[in-house]
Design a protein around this motif. Structure first.
Motif, PDB file in Angstrom:
ATOM      1  N   GLU A  10       0.809  -1.217   0.000  1.00 59.08           N
ATOM      2  CA  GLU A  10       0.000   0.000   0.000  1.00 59.08           C
ATOM      3  C   GLU A  10       0.843   1.269   0.000  1.00 59.08           C
ATOM      4  O   GLU A  10       0.307   2.366  -0.124  1.00 59.08           O
ATOM      5  CB  GLU A  10      -0.929   0.005   1.222  1.00 59.08           C
ATOM      6  CG  GLU A  10      -1.925  -1.152   1.211  1.00 59.08           C
ATOM      7  CD  GLU A  10      -2.669  -1.291   2.524  1.00 59.08           C
ATOM      8  OE1 GLU A  10      -2.058  -1.010   3.574  1.00 59.08           O
ATOM      9  OE2 GLU A  10      -3.846  -1.679   2.495  1.00 59.08           O
ATOM     10  N   LEU A  11       2.167   1.137   0.142  1.00 61.93           N
ATOM     11  CA  LEU A  11       3.027   2.307   0.117  1.00 61.93           C
ATOM     12  C   LEU A  11       3.116   2.843  -1.308  1.00 61.93           C
ATOM     13  O   LEU A  11       3.111   2.086  -2.279  1.00 61.93           O
ATOM     14  CB  LEU A  11       4.437   1.953   0.603  1.00 61.93           C
ATOM     15  CG  LEU A  11       4.625   1.665   2.090  1.00 61.93           C
ATOM     16  CD1 LEU A  11       6.056   1.203   2.348  1.00 61.93           C
ATOM     17  CD2 LEU A  11       4.315   2.875   2.943  1.00 61.93           C
ATOM     18  N   SER A  12       3.202   4.153  -1.436  1.00 65.06           N
ATOM     19  CA  SER A  12       3.400   4.754  -2.748  1.00 65.06           C
ATOM     20  C   SER A  12       4.779   4.392  -3.273  1.00 65.06           C
ATOM     21  O   SER A  12       5.675   3.978  -2.521  1.00 65.06           O
ATOM     22  CB  SER A  12       3.273   6.278  -2.648  1.00 65.06           C
ATOM     23  OG  SER A  12       4.363   6.815  -1.909  1.00 65.06           O
ATOM     24  N   ALA A  13       4.962   4.544  -4.572  1.00 65.36           N
ATOM     25  CA  ALA A  13       6.271   4.262  -5.163  1.00 65.36           C
ATOM     26  C   ALA A  13       7.345   5.138  -4.522  1.00 65.36           C
ATOM     27  O   ALA A  13       8.481   4.685  -4.294  1.00 65.36           O
ATOM     28  CB  ALA A  13       6.219   4.489  -6.671  1.00 65.36           C
ATOM     29  N   ARG A  14       6.980   6.381  -4.221  1.00 63.44           N
ATOM     30  CA  ARG A  14       7.943   7.295  -3.603  1.00 63.44           C
ATOM     31  C   ARG A  14       8.331   6.810  -2.216  1.00 63.44           C
ATOM     32  O   ARG A  14       9.515   6.780  -1.852  1.00 63.44           O
ATOM     33  CB  ARG A  14       7.343   8.691  -3.542  1.00 63.44           C
ATOM     34  CG  ARG A  14       8.278   9.777  -3.044  1.00 63.44           C
ATOM     35  CD  ARG A  14       7.535  11.091  -3.077  1.00 63.44           C
ATOM     36  NE  ARG A  14       8.297  12.172  -2.476  1.00 63.44           N
ATOM     37  CZ  ARG A  14       7.745  13.299  -2.038  1.00 63.44           C
ATOM     38  NH1 ARG A  14       6.438  13.479  -2.145  1.00 63.44           N
ATOM     39  NH2 ARG A  14       8.490  14.240  -1.515  1.00 63.44           N
ATOM     40  N   ALA A  15       7.337   6.399  -1.421  1.00 61.59           N
ATOM     41  CA  ALA A  15       7.622   5.923  -0.071  1.00 61.59           C
ATOM     42  C   ALA A  15       8.447   4.641  -0.103  1.00 61.59           C
ATOM     43  O   ALA A  15       9.357   4.451   0.714  1.00 61.59           O
ATOM     44  CB  ALA A  15       6.326   5.706   0.703  1.00 61.59           C
ATOM     45  N   LEU A  16       8.156   3.756  -1.047  1.00 65.59           N
ATOM     46  CA  LEU A  16       8.936   2.528  -1.171  1.00 65.59           C
ATOM     47  C   LEU A  16      10.387   2.839  -1.543  1.00 65.59           C
ATOM     48  O   LEU A  16      11.316   2.202  -1.029  1.00 65.59           O
ATOM     49  CB  LEU A  16       8.314   1.601  -2.214  1.00 65.59           C
ATOM     50  CG  LEU A  16       7.123   0.758  -1.753  1.00 65.59           C
ATOM     51  CD1 LEU A  16       6.494   0.050  -2.946  1.00 65.59           C
ATOM     52  CD2 LEU A  16       7.563  -0.260  -0.700  1.00 65.59           C
ATOM     53  N   ALA A  17      10.581   3.814  -2.422  1.00 66.57           N
ATOM     54  CA  ALA A  17      11.943   4.202  -2.794  1.00 66.57           C
ATOM     55  C   ALA A  17      12.681   4.770  -1.581  1.00 66.57           C
ATOM     56  O   ALA A  17      13.871   4.479  -1.372  1.00 66.57           O
ATOM     57  CB  ALA A  17      11.906   5.221  -3.926  1.00 66.57           C
ATOM     58  N   TYR A  18      11.985   5.581  -0.776  1.00 69.73           N
ATOM     59  CA  TYR A  18      12.581   6.106   0.453  1.00 69.73           C
ATOM     60  C   TYR A  18      12.995   4.959   1.368  1.00 69.73           C
ATOM     61  O   TYR A  18      14.091   4.948   1.934  1.00 69.73           O
ATOM     62  CB  TYR A  18      11.580   6.990   1.189  1.00 69.73           C
ATOM     63  CG  TYR A  18      11.359   8.370   0.643  1.00 69.73           C
ATOM     64  CD1 TYR A  18      12.175   8.928  -0.328  1.00 69.73           C
ATOM     65  CD2 TYR A  18      10.294   9.144   1.125  1.00 69.73           C
ATOM     66  CE1 TYR A  18      11.960  10.206  -0.801  1.00 69.73           C
ATOM     67  CE2 TYR A  18      10.068  10.421   0.654  1.00 69.73           C
ATOM     68  CZ  TYR A  18      10.891  10.957  -0.306  1.00 69.73           C
ATOM     69  OH  TYR A  18      10.666  12.221  -0.773  1.00 69.73           O
ATOM     70  N   ARG A  19      12.064   3.989   1.531  1.00 69.78           N
ATOM     71  CA  ARG A  19      12.341   2.893   2.458  1.00 69.78           C
ATOM     72  C   ARG A  19      13.511   2.040   1.974  1.00 69.78           C
ATOM     73  O   ARG A  19      14.355   1.616   2.772  1.00 69.78           O
ATOM     74  CB  ARG A  19      11.096   2.029   2.641  1.00 69.78           C
ATOM     75  CG  ARG A  19      11.209   1.073   3.830  1.00 69.78           C
ATOM     76  CD  ARG A  19       9.989   0.204   3.967  1.00 69.78           C
ATOM     77  NE  ARG A  19       9.992  -0.868   2.968  1.00 69.78           N
ATOM     78  CZ  ARG A  19       8.992  -1.738   2.824  1.00 69.78           C
ATOM     79  NH1 ARG A  19       7.922  -1.646   3.598  1.00 69.78           N
ATOM     80  NH2 ARG A  19       9.049  -2.682   1.911  1.00 69.78           N
ATOM     81  N   ASP A  20      13.561   1.786   0.670  1.00 68.32           N
ATOM     82  CA  ASP A  20      14.667   0.999   0.131  1.00 68.32           C
ATOM     83  C   ASP A  20      16.004   1.700   0.384  1.00 68.32           C
ATOM     84  O   ASP A  20      17.005   1.055   0.738  1.00 68.32           O
ATOM     85  CB  ASP A  20      14.474   0.767  -1.368  1.00 68.32           C
ATOM     86  CG  ASP A  20      13.357  -0.223  -1.674  1.00 68.32           C
ATOM     87  OD1 ASP A  20      12.910  -0.922  -0.743  1.00 68.32           O
ATOM     88  OD2 ASP A  20      12.928  -0.284  -2.846  1.00 68.32           O
ATOM     89  N   ALA A  21      16.030   3.028   0.199  1.00 64.00           N
ATOM     90  CA  ALA A  21      17.263   3.780   0.452  1.00 64.00           C
ATOM     91  C   ALA A  21      17.633   3.724   1.925  1.00 64.00           C
ATOM     92  O   ALA A  21      18.808   3.541   2.280  1.00 64.00           O
ATOM     93  CB  ALA A  21      17.089   5.228  -0.009  1.00 64.00           C
ATOM     94  N   TYR A  22      16.654   3.863   2.784  1.00 60.75           N
ATOM     95  CA  TYR A  22      16.871   3.789   4.235  1.00 60.75           C
ATOM     96  C   TYR A  22      17.419   2.423   4.632  1.00 60.75           C
ATOM     97  O   TYR A  22      18.408   2.315   5.386  1.00 60.75           O
ATOM     98  CB  TYR A  22      15.539   4.076   4.933  1.00 60.75           C
ATOM     99  CG  TYR A  22      15.464   3.771   6.403  1.00 60.75           C
ATOM    100  CD1 TYR A  22      15.931   4.665   7.356  1.00 60.75           C
ATOM    101  CD2 TYR A  22      14.872   2.587   6.849  1.00 60.75           C
ATOM    102  CE1 TYR A  22      15.834   4.384   8.708  1.00 60.75           C
ATOM    103  CE2 TYR A  22      14.771   2.291   8.200  1.00 60.75           C
ATOM    104  CZ  TYR A  22      15.246   3.197   9.132  1.00 60.75           C
ATOM    105  OH  TYR A  22      15.146   2.909  10.464  1.00 60.75           O
ATOM    106  N   ASP A  23      16.801   1.359   4.113  1.00 66.26           N
ATOM    107  CA  ASP A  23      17.261   0.006   4.443  1.00 66.26           C
ATOM    108  C   ASP A  23      18.701  -0.210   4.004  1.00 66.26           C
ATOM    109  O   ASP A  23      19.525  -0.749   4.757  1.00 66.26           O
ATOM    110  CB  ASP A  23      16.363  -1.034   3.764  1.00 66.26           C
ATOM    111  CG  ASP A  23      15.027  -1.236   4.464  1.00 66.26           C
ATOM    112  OD1 ASP A  23      14.877  -0.764   5.609  1.00 66.26           O
ATOM    113  OD2 ASP A  23      14.141  -1.867   3.864  1.00 66.26           O
TER     114      ASP A  23
END
Length: 282
Positions: free
Chosen positions: A11-24
């Motif tokens: 349910e995360l937006s593409a932008r939020a998923l990209a943020y999370r991937d960078a954070y991880d």
């Protein structure tokens, strides 16, 4: 949606998923050589074990490398036993998208106790750097002196009602280095610190993490925290960092969301405290 209000990964937006991937990939298993914040840092299997100068332990990781079942239980027990032997409290920082899905139950079974969850929020530094208007008579100031850090301690104790005697030492060490650079900002009205916040600039990554932001009750709702966030975001953008990241309480999350940061995960500290031993017979 999860019960905490953080969207599931799908349910995360593409932008939020990209943020999370960078954070991880950039922050979660990062080791900072010579950091002033830690007594020791070591990698053990998929995790990084840290001992802060305060004497508290921390277990972090990007992922658990596929550990599951009995092998995972044995690994968790080994971390528990390591810190128990040292007599230290330790936090295992669990993220809502960690695998396996039953990791929280396995941590509980090993004696780790979940505490209040927080939300990881991330935003673009440049987009958050627009100047914010301060109330009349309030100014922002970057501080470094021990006297000013003690004033920050007094503010934190006034806001939270608990001891922060450790804070000046921690911030003083981080301001002096080595390790990730740190900037501490106060908002002051005359001689009173009404808000204090700090930022850590994570070298070799695109991230600056934001901390503090405590504001005296009489000064809340007047844009002061927003101004400290904008100031720190501007410093981040000016230094070439792309993202700002905050671990936010339930109270802070709505404020940060309104300012444009996106929630990407929940984190829960699973804490193990050493057993207290008293005198014989009691």
């Amino acid at each position: 949606m999860t019960t905490t209000g953080i969207p599931e990964s799908r349910e995360l937006s593409a932008r939020a998923l990209a943020y999370r991937d960078a954070y991880d990939s950039q922050l979660r298993a990062r080791v900072v050589a010579g950091s002033a914040a830690y007594r020791s840092v070591e990698s053990v299997g998929p995790v990084v074990r840290k001992i802060y100068e305060s004497g508290h332990g921390f277990i972090g990781y990007q992922d658990l490398g596929g550990l599951d079942g009995a092998a995972l239980d044995s690994f968790i027990a080994a971390q528990r036993d390591h810190f128990t032997a040292l007599g230290l409290e330790v936090e295992w920082k669990h993220h809502s998208h960690d695998l396996p899905a039953d990791l929280p139950e396995r941590l509980r079974a090993a004696g780790f106790v979940p505490e209040e969850p927080e939300t990881v929020l991330i935003g673009d530094a440049a987009g958050l750097a627009s100047p914010a208007e301060l109330p009349e008579g309030v100014r922002l100031r970057e501080i470094t002196s021990r006297t000013d850090l003690e004033r920050v301690r007094a503010l934190e104790e006034a806001v939270w009602g608990r001891d922060h005697s450790w804070l000046p030492d921690v911030l003083e060490r981080e301001l002096a280095g080595p390790g990730d650079p740190c900037v501490v900002v106060t908002a002051e009205a005359d001689d009173t610190v009404v808000c204090a916040a700090w930022a850590r600039f994570h070298q070799g990554t695109g991230f600056v993490s934001l901390w503090g932001g405590s504001t005296l009750p009489a000064w809340r709702g007047r844009g002061i925290y927003r101004a400290t966030l904008a100031h720190r975001a501007r410093l981040a953008a000016d230094r070439g960092f792309r993202y700002v990241q905050v671990d936010a309480s339930a109270d802070s999350r709505p404020i940060l969301s309104r300012l444009g940061l996106l929630p990407v995960a929940t984190t829960t500290p699973f804490v193990l405290r050493p057993a207290k031993t008293g005198p014989s017979g009691g």
